[in-house]
Design a protein around this motif. Structure first.
Motif, mmCIF file in Angstrom:
data_model
loop_
_atom_site.group_PDB
_atom_site.id
_atom_site.type_symbol
_atom_site.label_atom_id
_atom_site.label_comp_id
_atom_site.label_asym_id
_atom_site.label_seq_id
_atom_site.Cartn_x
_atom_site.Cartn_y
_atom_site.Cartn_z
ATOM 1 N N GLY A 199 0.804 -1.206 0.000
ATOM 2 C CA GLY A 199 0.000 0.000 0.000
ATOM 3 C C GLY A 199 0.831 1.247 0.000
ATOM 4 O O GLY A 199 0.333 2.322 -0.268
ATOM 5 N N GLY A 200 2.130 1.159 0.283
ATOM 6 C CA GLY A 200 2.937 2.348 0.349
ATOM 7 C C GLY A 200 4.162 2.229 -0.506
ATOM 8 O O GLY A 200 4.145 1.729 -1.613
ATOM 9 N N GLY A 201 5.280 2.702 -0.001
ATOM 10 C CA GLY A 201 6.495 2.707 -0.771
ATOM 11 C C GLY A 201 7.268 1.433 -0.640
ATOM 12 O O GLY A 201 8.438 1.382 -0.967
ATOM 13 N N SER A 202 6.690 0.399 -0.145
ATOM 14 C CA SER A 202 7.383 -0.864 0.046
ATOM 15 C C SER A 202 6.430 -2.000 -0.224
ATOM 16 O O SER A 202 5.255 -1.915 0.026
ATOM 17 C CB SER A 202 7.932 -0.953 1.479
ATOM 18 O OG SER A 202 8.517 -2.188 1.729
ATOM 19 N N VAL A 224 6.145 13.319 1.878
ATOM 20 C CA VAL A 224 4.995 12.855 2.647
ATOM 21 C C VAL A 224 5.078 11.333 2.718
ATOM 22 O O VAL A 224 4.891 10.646 1.709
ATOM 23 C CB VAL A 224 3.668 13.308 2.015
ATOM 24 C CG1 VAL A 224 2.495 12.815 2.839
ATOM 25 C CG2 VAL A 224 3.627 14.827 1.900
ATOM 26 N N PHE A 225 5.360 10.827 3.909
ATOM 27 C CA PHE A 225 5.588 9.398 4.108
ATOM 28 C C PHE A 225 4.287 8.762 4.574
ATOM 29 O O PHE A 225 3.816 9.011 5.685
ATOM 30 C CB PHE A 225 6.691 9.186 5.146
ATOM 31 C CG PHE A 225 7.176 7.776 5.262
ATOM 32 C CD1 PHE A 225 8.274 7.343 4.545
ATOM 33 C CD2 PHE A 225 6.545 6.865 6.095
ATOM 34 C CE1 PHE A 225 8.727 6.041 4.654
ATOM 35 C CE2 PHE A 225 6.988 5.571 6.211
ATOM 36 C CZ PHE A 225 8.076 5.151 5.482
ATOM 37 N N ALA A 226 3.688 7.939 3.723
ATOM 38 C CA ALA A 226 2.428 7.256 4.049
ATOM 39 C C ALA A 226 2.488 5.822 3.549
ATOM 40 O O ALA A 226 1.625 5.366 2.797
ATOM 41 C CB ALA A 226 1.244 7.999 3.437
ATOM 42 N N CYS A 227 3.534 5.111 3.962
ATOM 43 C CA CYS A 227 3.788 3.756 3.454
ATOM 44 C C CYS A 227 2.986 2.681 4.166
ATOM 45 O O CYS A 227 2.983 1.531 3.732
ATOM 46 C CB CYS A 227 5.281 3.431 3.569
ATOM 47 S SG CYS A 227 6.305 4.434 2.487
ATOM 48 N N GLY A 228 2.332 3.012 5.275
ATOM 49 C CA GLY A 228 1.509 2.022 5.949
ATOM 50 C C GLY A 228 2.328 0.955 6.649
ATOM 51 O O GLY A 228 3.503 1.141 6.976
#
Length: 672
Positions: A294-297, A317-321
């Protein structure tokens, strides 16, 4: 003479009726709803009588004379008609908003600027006279039994402030959407994100979950160049993911392409594998399409490969969950299914079909059929309970229609390590959920843990008993989450302030990024990195925020407004860079604020489906609980809220037709 006699007789009749009512009111004043309303000092009585507890509201509305007159008129009419407090409250608020809308825009905005600035500086009172109807059930008896004469519930000053802010913020968001539709903006496909000729700051958003999606929806692309980076190019309505596991709704009905969320925002398909906070750059790699996050990973942390990119940013904006956690239980990662992504739902749907088809094969022993048709769910939070309810509906439906011979051998087991299901729900709703599941045939195991999982068995450990080897054909793990690898790498780069904040964190906040009241990352260069959603926790919060979609969505919208209003996030107390309260548009945005308001979460309640056309609905407003329902009424509320909360009209139509289709023709058992 006859006319005068008739008139006097009619007058005497009215007088006797009035005297009788007066005697009734004096005898039972505490039971009379009219007297209760006058004594409650709710909004309409405060505006009429000038209650000291709501003097701040009168001060707020004093420049807007039509508001005062309109509210006074409604309160006067309600006092004459003796309506209940709930109706009085609703009509008063309706009159307030309608009067505000009928005022000239410039006059309303300028009139609100000065008093709002005053009460922002003075602060809201700890308790206000603004009251909402209390529809909670009695502490004893059935969950469906309501109080006949419910007392109004007073809201705190912070909750009222947050409600007023969110009301004006919604108006601001609507105006932004209308302007985007009418005037458009820059085309992200023709704008180079790294070009030095564009003066707009560069904002990189990691993730396409609830927080990132809410921010992308409301960001002003005339002020910023926005680029979304994620291996998943769509937003997913996660509360209905359990329904896709059995075909109640289809996968595409609960997703929205991120490019459709805001056509003026750029998107890069890739996984963020490294972040350099000092150089303000990120490294992006092409993801492995076998998995996605869901995020950057990616969901397993190993879905990278292909071409790499390095991108600079001005604001990250970090929203990687988060990702599913196995808690070190042997065999979970290899043999369990998770309920986190669309790929997980597809695997579960395929595995359930495989179990029934394998049980139909000739020559299969009865014990093997029982094993194949035993389904274990680990974790009784909202995800685990909703999946169990949906699975039980699916099994009962297809067993009756297509597998009547296998119906006696099907079994569903729900394992919960704690004493109750659905932590955070009302005690009556917890008991109702357990009763509903057991009534439909689910074997609910509380105070039990799964200590090991193999391809054919799950080991269950109960307090004070010996471990049991439970044969099963499918084990679904909904037992918790843990941070992604990219989150852990960011925490290692933070300064000593972050370490001090992490030491004070609760066990539910361990491994998350600490942020301040404006969601800026503690220990990073001030104002350059913002973290929100499940990957972050507010270091100075009085109590930890729940890990729900509500919190993430409200945080995403909050961050977009911080950026849209151009607050100086590089200062300790961020304020507007160029305040101009004479401008009507900026006046309604800032509302007299000399600094950015901190994030305030407004809890609206909890919902959970338990199967069989029954659901739990716990409707709240801030810290006050307004309504708790179970059964068919809760199911109606559950479906209504989930339908309205879909992020696009397309999704509402698709979900509604999926519900109608599954009701009319049954769930689809086709496997691909």
């Amino acid at each position: 003479v006859p006319l005068s006699v008739a008139t006097n007789k009619k007058r005497n009749t009215h007088a006797r009726r009035w005297q009788r009512k007066q005697r009734i009111w004096r005898a039972g004043a505490t039971k009379d709803t009219h007297t209760q309303r006058l004594q409650s000092r709710s909004l309409e009585s405060a505006l009429v009588y000038g209650d000291a507890r709501t003097s701040w509201l009168l001060e707020l509305l004093s420049p807007c004379r039509p508001l005062n007159l309109g509210a006074w008129f409604v309160a006067k009419q309600l006092s004459q008609t003796r309506r209940r407090p709930s109706s009085a409250m609703g009509l008063s608020m309706m009159q307030l908003f309608l009067t505000l809308l009928t005022m000239p825009a410039a006059h309303a905005m300028r009139a609100l600027a000065t008093p709002v600035q005053g009460w922002r500086q003075a602060g809201f009172p700890a308790s206000t006279g603004l009251r909402m109807p209390d529809l909670r059930q009695a502490s004893t008896g059935s969950v469906h039994a309501r109080r006949r004469h419910a007392s109004p519930v007073a809201l705190t000053g912070k909750e009222v402030e947050a409600l007023i802010d969110q009301t004006f913020d919604s108006v601001d968001d609507v105006a932004l959407h209308v302007r985007r539709l009418v005037f458009g903006g820059s085309d992200p496909s023709t704008t180079d994100f790294q070009t030095p000729d564009d003066p707009r700051p560069r904002v990189v958003v990691l993730g396409t979950g609830w927080a990132a999606h809410a921010m992308v929806k409301t960001i002003d692309t005339d002020k910023y160049r926005v680029l979304v980076v994620s291996p998943r190019n769509y937003f997913m309505f996660t509360p209905m993911l359990a329904a896709t596991c059995v075909g109640t709704v289809e996968y595409r009905s609960i997703t929205e392409p991120i490019r459709s969320s805001n056509p003026l925002v750029g998107y890069l398909e890739g996984e963020c594998v490294a972040i350099d906070l000092g150089a303000q750059t990120i490294s992006v790699s092409k993801p492995n399409r076998n998995g996605g996050g869901g995020g950057g990973s990616s969901s397993n942390g190993n879905g990278v490969g292909g071409k790499s990119y390095t991108l600079p940013y001005d604001t990250l904006v970090f929203a990687c969950g988060v990702q599913s956690s196995t808690f070190g239980v042997p065999g979970v990662a290899e043999h369990c299914k998770f309920v986190k992504e669309i790929e997980d739902a597809r695997e579960i749907r395929r595995a359930v079909g495989d179990a029934f088809e394998s049980a139909c094969a000739p020559g299969v022993e009865i014990e093997e059929i029982k094993r194949l048709l035993t389904f274990v769910t680990v974790g009784a939070g909202p995800t685990g309970v909703e999946f169990t309810g949906e699975l039980m509906d699916f099994i009962k439906e297809i067993s009756k229609k297509f597998y009547p011979r296998l119906a006696p051998y099907t079994r569903v087991v729900l394992v919960q390590s704690g004493p109750d299901l659905l932590p955070g729900f009302d005690d009556l709703l917890k008991a109702s959920a357990k009763k509903s599941l057991e009534k439909r045939g689910v074997n609910v195991e509380v105070n039990a843990r799964v200590t090991a999982v193999t391809a054919t068995h799950a080991t269950i450990q109960r307090k004070g008993q010996e471990d049991e080897e439970l044969p099963c054909g499918l084990c679904v793990w909904a037992g918790g989450t843990r941070p992604r690898p990219i989150t852990e790498s960011v925490i290692k780069q933070l300064g000593p302030e972050a370490a001090a904040a992490t030491e004070k964190a609760t066990r539910f906040e361990k491994g998350k990024i600490p942020v301040d009241a404006w969601l800026r990352v503690v220990g990073a260069p001030l104002g350059t990195v913002i973290a929100m959603g499940d990957a972050a926790f507010v270091a100075d919060a009085e109590e930890p925020l729940p890990q729900t979609a509500q919190v993430a969505a409200q945080q995403g919208a909050f961050v977009s407004r911080l950026l849209n209003r151009e607050y100086d996030l590089a200062t300790n107390d961020p304020g507007p860079i160029h305040p101009n309260y004479r401008d009507p548009l900026q006046a309604v945005k800032l509302r007299g604020a000399t600094k950015a308001p901190p994030f305030t979460f407004v809890n609206l309640g909890k919902l959970a489906y338990v199967g069989g056309g029954e659901a739990l609905s716990q409707i709240e407003l801030g810290s006050q609980r307004l309504l708790t329902e179970a059964g068919s009424v809760g199911f109606l509320l559950w479906r209504s809220v989930y339908l309205v909360k879909q992020v696009a009209f397309r999704n509402r139509v698709l979900v509604l037709f999926d519900w109608m289709k599954s009701q009319a023709f049954g769930r689809d058992t086709t496997r691909f």
